[in-house]
Design an enzyme around this catalytic site. Structure first.
Site, PDB file in Angstrom:
ATOM      1  CG  HIS A  24     -11.741  43.090  -4.024  1.00 28.17           C
ATOM      2  ND1 HIS A  24     -12.790  43.312  -4.880  1.00 28.17           N
ATOM      3  CD2 HIS A  24     -11.564  41.750  -4.006  1.00 28.17           C
ATOM      4  CE1 HIS A  24     -13.243  42.154  -5.348  1.00 28.17           C
ATOM      5  NE2 HIS A  24     -12.502  41.184  -4.838  1.00 28.17           N
ATOM      6  CG  HIS A  82     -13.306  49.643  -4.297  1.00 28.75           C
ATOM      7  ND1 HIS A  82     -13.929  48.669  -5.038  1.00 28.75           N
ATOM      8  CD2 HIS A  82     -14.217  50.642  -4.151  1.00 28.75           C
ATOM      9  CE1 HIS A  82     -15.159  49.050  -5.342  1.00 28.75           C
ATOM     10  NE2 HIS A  82     -15.361  50.238  -4.806  1.00 28.75           N
ATOM     11  CG  HIS A  95     -17.496  52.373  -0.687  1.00 30.23           C
ATOM     12  ND1 HIS A  95     -18.699  51.747  -0.881  1.00 30.23           N
ATOM     13  CD2 HIS A  95     -16.898  52.401  -1.910  1.00 30.23           C
ATOM     14  CE1 HIS A  95     -18.837  51.415  -2.146  1.00 30.23           C
ATOM     15  NE2 HIS A  95     -17.744  51.800  -2.795  1.00 30.23           N
ATOM     16  CD  GLU A  96     -14.153  54.770  -3.190  1.00 35.06           C
ATOM     17  OE1 GLU A  96     -13.465  53.937  -3.832  1.00 35.06           O
ATOM     18  OE2 GLU A  96     -15.275  55.133  -3.573  1.00 35.06           O
TER      19      GLU A  96
END
Length: 744
Positions: free
Chosen positions: A531, A528, A524-525
C-alpha cells in the site's frame, strides 16, 4: 486481526507524525552498536540553538543512493533529545512563516508550505520510532518519558494555532464555493477536518484545558505501554528437559537458545510474548505449565504491582471523555468515528452484533468437540482457557487429519519471502532485488533491504526493509512503517517501507519455520508495505489512512498465500525440497473455517470492549477490571475464552489513540476483504486475473486517501460491500434478511 500497531503514513504535518508517538511501545534491549548507553540531558527548547542542525545526524537530510536513506548506522541516542527539540523549534518557525504571510490565504501560500513544514523533525521522528519499536533501552525510555509532554505541548502549539487555523479555514471555505482540483480539494478537506477535531475552533480557556489534557495523556500513554513491556520482560517461564513433552523440535531449540541468551543454559525459556505463548499452549502436554504460561501472559499489566495499568486506564478514559466534551460530543467514540467509514458508534456496533451470535454458537460447538476428545483420552478435566489451543489442535487432527507442525515444515521464511515478491510481481508488476550488504545503512544486523522496481520499465519505486526476528528491546507483534512516502508536489520522493515481525530466531544453522497463522500475518503486513509502495499521490496528507479502511488492503493480500501458484512454487519442505503435497493442501483448505469460533470471539470481545469503554457517558472512577467482567458477562462471553487483548495490556487502545474506539476496524475491513476476494474468485483468471488486479491497484491501493474509501470501493466492485461474503468466509450462517451492506 493481528497483534500489531500499524503506523500511519508519515507526512510533514505534525498532526500525522504525532499519531506515531502515542502508539510506540518500547522495551529494553541488549547492547546494540548503533546506540549510546548514556541518556542525554533534555534541554529546554528556548536554549536550543539552530546551529546544532548541521552537526546532528538525526536532523540531517538523507543522502546516498535511492533518493537518500536514513543514516541508521550513525544513530546515537545522545543526539535524540536535542534533535527532537531543535526539530520542533524549526517546525514552529515554518508555521510562523505561514501565519506571518500578509497575503490572502490560498492553497499555494498556506496549504503547500504547511505540507512542507517540519521536514527535519519528520526525519528525527523516524529515528525516534526505530528506538521506540525496535531498539528500546531503559535509557531511551527515560528520554521518551521526558520528551512526551514536550511533544504534546508542541503539537498543541500547532493544532490550536488560531492564525494558522484561520488561514486553513479560509482556504477551506473558498474551496466550498469554488472547487479546487480533486486532489487539492481532498487535501484541504482532510487538513481542515483534522484541525477542527483537535479543538482549533475552541475559545482560549477551552484550548488551554484541551492542551493540558493532551499533555497528561501523552505521559499516561508512555507509562501504560512501558508497564506492559516491563511485564513481558519480567516474567519468563523456565522449564527443564523433562517438561518438554509435546513441544515441536523447532520450538524446543529456539526455547533453549532463548534460555541461554538469558543466562540460563541447559533450561528452556517460554518468553511472555504471543509468539512463544501461543505455540506452548498449542503443543505442551503439561496442563499445569499451560495454566501458568496462560496466566502469566494474560495478566500483563494486571498484577497489582508498580506496573499495574488499571488506574492508568481509568485516568485515560476520564481525560478522553473530558476532552471530547469540550468539543460538544457525548462520548469519545462519537468524536473518534465521525470521519471513519462507520461514521458513528452504532454502525460499528451493528456490524459486530451481526457477527457475535454466530461466533458464540461456533464456540459452543468447538468446546463440545474438544471436551469429547479430552474425555476419550481419559483426561478428567473441564475445558479451560489454557486448554483451548491444545485440544483444538487435537480436534483439528481428528476432524481433518491436519497436523500444524507438519504444515510448518513447508513454511520456511526465505521461501515465504520469495512468495510475497512473486505475488507483488503478478499484481503490482513490482520486482524485488536484494541490496548488497553495507550499501544501505541498517539499525540492526538482522535487517535486510531490497530495491523495488517496475518489472517492465525498470523505474525505481523504493526500498523495502525487513526486520524479521524477536529480540530484547523490540516490541511484540508485527507491523509495517513507511520511513518515507511517495509524493511529487515538492520533487518526486520515492518510498522507503519497512516490515517488522517477531519470529523466533532459530538455533544456528536451523531453518526459520513458521505456522500457517504466522505466514498469513507475514502476507498481511506485506500488504501494508505494498500500500505504501503503490502510492500515486501528489501531497503528503493524501498518504494518511482511515483506520477502519487501512486494514483492508493488508487483509486482502492474505488470500494469496493459499493460491495454487504460491503453494506450488514456494511452499516446499525445508529438508526434501518437495512441494506441499496436494492432499495436505486439501486438508488445509478443508479446515479453513476451523476454530473460527475462537478466533472471531477473542477478537470481537476486545473490539466490543473497546467500544463499550468509549461509549460510557461518565467514566469517572470506573473500575476497569469490574467493567471488563460485567461487560463480558452481559455479552455472554464463553468462559473458555479470554479477550485477545485484556484491558490492562490493550496497547492498541491505551498506549496511544491509533485504535481507540477503532479496534472494530479489523472486522469492518474484513467485510470489504471477503467481498473483494469474491471479485477475484468470480473472475476468469481467479486471483491472478489481470483486469481485476489492475482495478485493485488503480482504485484500492494507488489512491491512498485521495478519495473517499467508500467511493473507491464502489469504483472497484461496482457496488457497496456486503456482509454475506464475510459470513460465508468464516463458515457462519448468512443472515436471512435482505442482503446487508456494511454501512459507510
Amino acid at each position: 486481526m493481528k497483534n500489531r500497531i500499524i503506523s500511519s503514513a508519515r507526512k510533514s504535518s505534525v498532526l500525522v507524525m504525532l499519531a506515531l508517538v502515542g502508539c510506540t511501545s518500547t522495551q529494553p534491549q541488549q547492547g546494540t552498536a548503533t546506540t549510546s548507553t548514556q541518556a542525554p540531558e533534555v534541554t529546554e527548547m528556548k536554549d536550543v540553538d539552530n546551529t546544532a542542525l548541521p552537526e546532528n545526524t538525526l536532523l540531517k537530510e538523507w543522502t546516498g543512493p535511492y533518493g537518500g536513506v536514513p543514516a541508521f548506522d550513525k544513530m546515537s541516542l545522545t543526539d535524540l533529545a536535542p534533535a527532537m527539540e531543535v526539530g520542533m523549534k524549526m517546525h514552529l518557525a515554518d508555521i510562523d512563516a505561514i501565519t506571518n504571510n500578509p497575503a490572502a490565504p490560498t492553497f499555494e501560500n498556506t496549504i503547500v508550505p504547511y505540507e512542507k513544514a517540519g521536514e527535519a523533525l519528520s526525519r528525527a521522528f523516524t529515528y525516534y520510532g526505530i528506538w521506540g519499536s525496535n531498539l528500546s533501552t531503559p535509557e531511551f525510555r527515560k528520554i521518551q518519558g521526558e520528551l512526551a509532554p514536550k511533544i504534546s505541548d508542541f503539537r498543541s502549539k500547532i493544532s490550536q494555532n488560531k492564525a494558522l487555523f484561520d488561514r486553513i479555514k479560509a482556504v477551506y471555505d473558498n474551496s466550498q464555493k469554488t472547487a479546487l482540483p480533486a486532489d487539492q480539494q481532498r487535501v484541504v478537506q482532510l487538513i481542515y477536518e483534522e484541525f477542527a477535531m483537535e479543538g482549533a475552533g475552541l475559545d482560549a480557556a477551552a484550548k488551554e484545558r484541551y492542551a493540558a489534557i493532551n499533555k497528561e495523556l501523552s505521559s499516561l500513554y508512555t507509562t501504560y505501554g512501558n508497564n506492559v513491556l516491563a511485564d513481558e520482560e519480567k516474567y519468563v517461564t523456565y522449564i527443564t528437559k523433562d517438561q518438554l513433552s509435546g513441544l515441536p523440535e523447532s520450538f524446543v531449540k529456539a526455547a533453549a537458545k532463548a534460555a541461554t541468551d538469558n543466562g540460563k543454559p541447559g533450561m528452556y525459556a517460554i518468553t511472555n510474548t504471543r509468539s512463544s505463548m501461543d505455540q506452548f499452549l498449542t503443543y505442551s502436554d503439561n496442563r499445569a505449565l499451560r495454566e501458568k504460561v496462560w496466566n502469566t501472559y494474560y495478566s500483563r499489566g494486571d498484577n497489582g504491582d508498580a506496573n499495574d495499568n488499571n488506574q492508568n486506564i481509568t485516568k485515560i478514559l476520564q481525560l478522553r471523555d473530558e476532552r471530547v466534551k469540550l468539543l460538544g460530543y457525548d462520548t469519545y467514540a462519537d468524536w473518534r468515528l465521525q470521519n471513519r467509514m462507520a461514521k458513528n458508534p452504532q454502525n460499528a456496533m451493528n456490524l459486530m452484533n451481526a457477527v457475535w451470535p454466530a461466533a458464540l454458537a461456533r464456540v459452543s460447538q468447538e468446546v463440545k468437540d474438544m471436551q469429547a476428545v479430552a474425555n476419550a483420552s481419559g483426561a478428567k478435566i473441564t475445558i479451560a482457557p489454557w486448554d483451548y489451543r491444545y485440544y483444538a489442535e487435537k480436534v483439528r487432527k481428528k476432524k481433518y487429519d491436519l497436523d500444524s507442525d507438519e504444515v510448518k515444515q513447508y513454511l520456511e521464511l526465505g521461501n515465504l519471502t520469495q512468495a510475497i515478491f512473486f505475488t507483488a510481481g503478478e499484481l503490482f508488476n513490482f520486482k524485488f532485488t536484494p541490496v548488497p550488504a553495507g550499501s544501505v545503512p541498517v539499525y540492526h544486523p538482522d535487517v535486510k533491504v531490497w530495491e523495488v522496481t517496475d518489472k517492465t520499465s525498470g523505474e525505481h519505486i523504493g526500498l523495502w526493509y525487513l526486520d524479521p526476528f524477536a529480540r530484547q528491546g523490540k516490541r511484540s507483534g508485527a507491523w509495517a512503517s513507511p520511513y518515507r512516502s511517495h509524493t511529487t508536489f515538492n520533487g518526486k520522493k520515492t518510498v522507503l517501507a519497512s516490515n517488522n515481525s517477531n519470529f523466533i530466531k532459530p538455533a544456528p544453522g536451523e531453518p526459520v519455520l513458521v505456522s500457517w497463522d504466522d505466514a498469513t500475518t507475514f502476507f498481511h503486513e506485506f500488504g501494508h508495505a505494498l500500500h505504501f509502495l503503490s502510492s500515486n499521490v501528489k501531497y503528503p496528507t493524501l498518504n494518511s489512512g482511515v483506520r477502519d479502511y487501512t486494514e483492508f488492503q493488508s487483509q486482502l493480500l492474505e488470500r494469496w498465500l493459499s493460491t495454487d501458484k504460491v503453494i506450488n512454487q514456494f511452499l516446499k519442505h525445508h529438508k526434501t525440497g518437495k512441494v506441499m503435497p496436494p492432499e495436505l493442501v486439501a486438508k488445509i483448505k478443508k479446515a479453513a473455517t476451523f476454530n473460527q469460533g475462537f478466533e472471531t470471539t477473542e477478537f470481537l470481545a476486545s473490539a466490543l470492549m473497546d467500544m463499550k469503554f468509549h461509549t460510557v457517558k461518565d467514566p469517572t472512577d470506573l473500575d476497569p477490571d469490574k467493567f471488563e467482567r460485567e461487560t463480558l458477562a452481559a455479552l455472554k462471553m464463553p468462559k473458555e475464552i479470554v479477550m485477545r487483548h485484556r484491558s490492562p495490556h490493550f496497547t492498541h487502545v491505551f498506549s496511544g489513540e491509533g485504535y481507540a474506539a477503532g479496534y472494530y476496524g479489523y472486522l469492518w475491513a474484513d467485510v470489504l476483504t471477503a467481498d473483494a476476494a469474491e471479485a477475484f474468485e468470480e473472475a476468469p483468471g481467479g486471483f491472478y486475473d489481470k483486469q481485476v488486479a489492475a482495478k485493485l491497484v488503480k482504485y484500492l491501493f494507488a489512491p491512498r486517501n485521495s478519495m473517499d474509501p467508500a467511493e473507491a470501493y464502489r469504483l472497484f466492485r461496482g457496488r457497496d460491500a456486503k456482509i454475506d461474503a464475510l459470513m460465508r468466509d468464516r463458515g457462519f450462517p448468512v443472515p436471512n434478511q435482505k442482503t446487508q451492506k456494511a454501512k459507510k
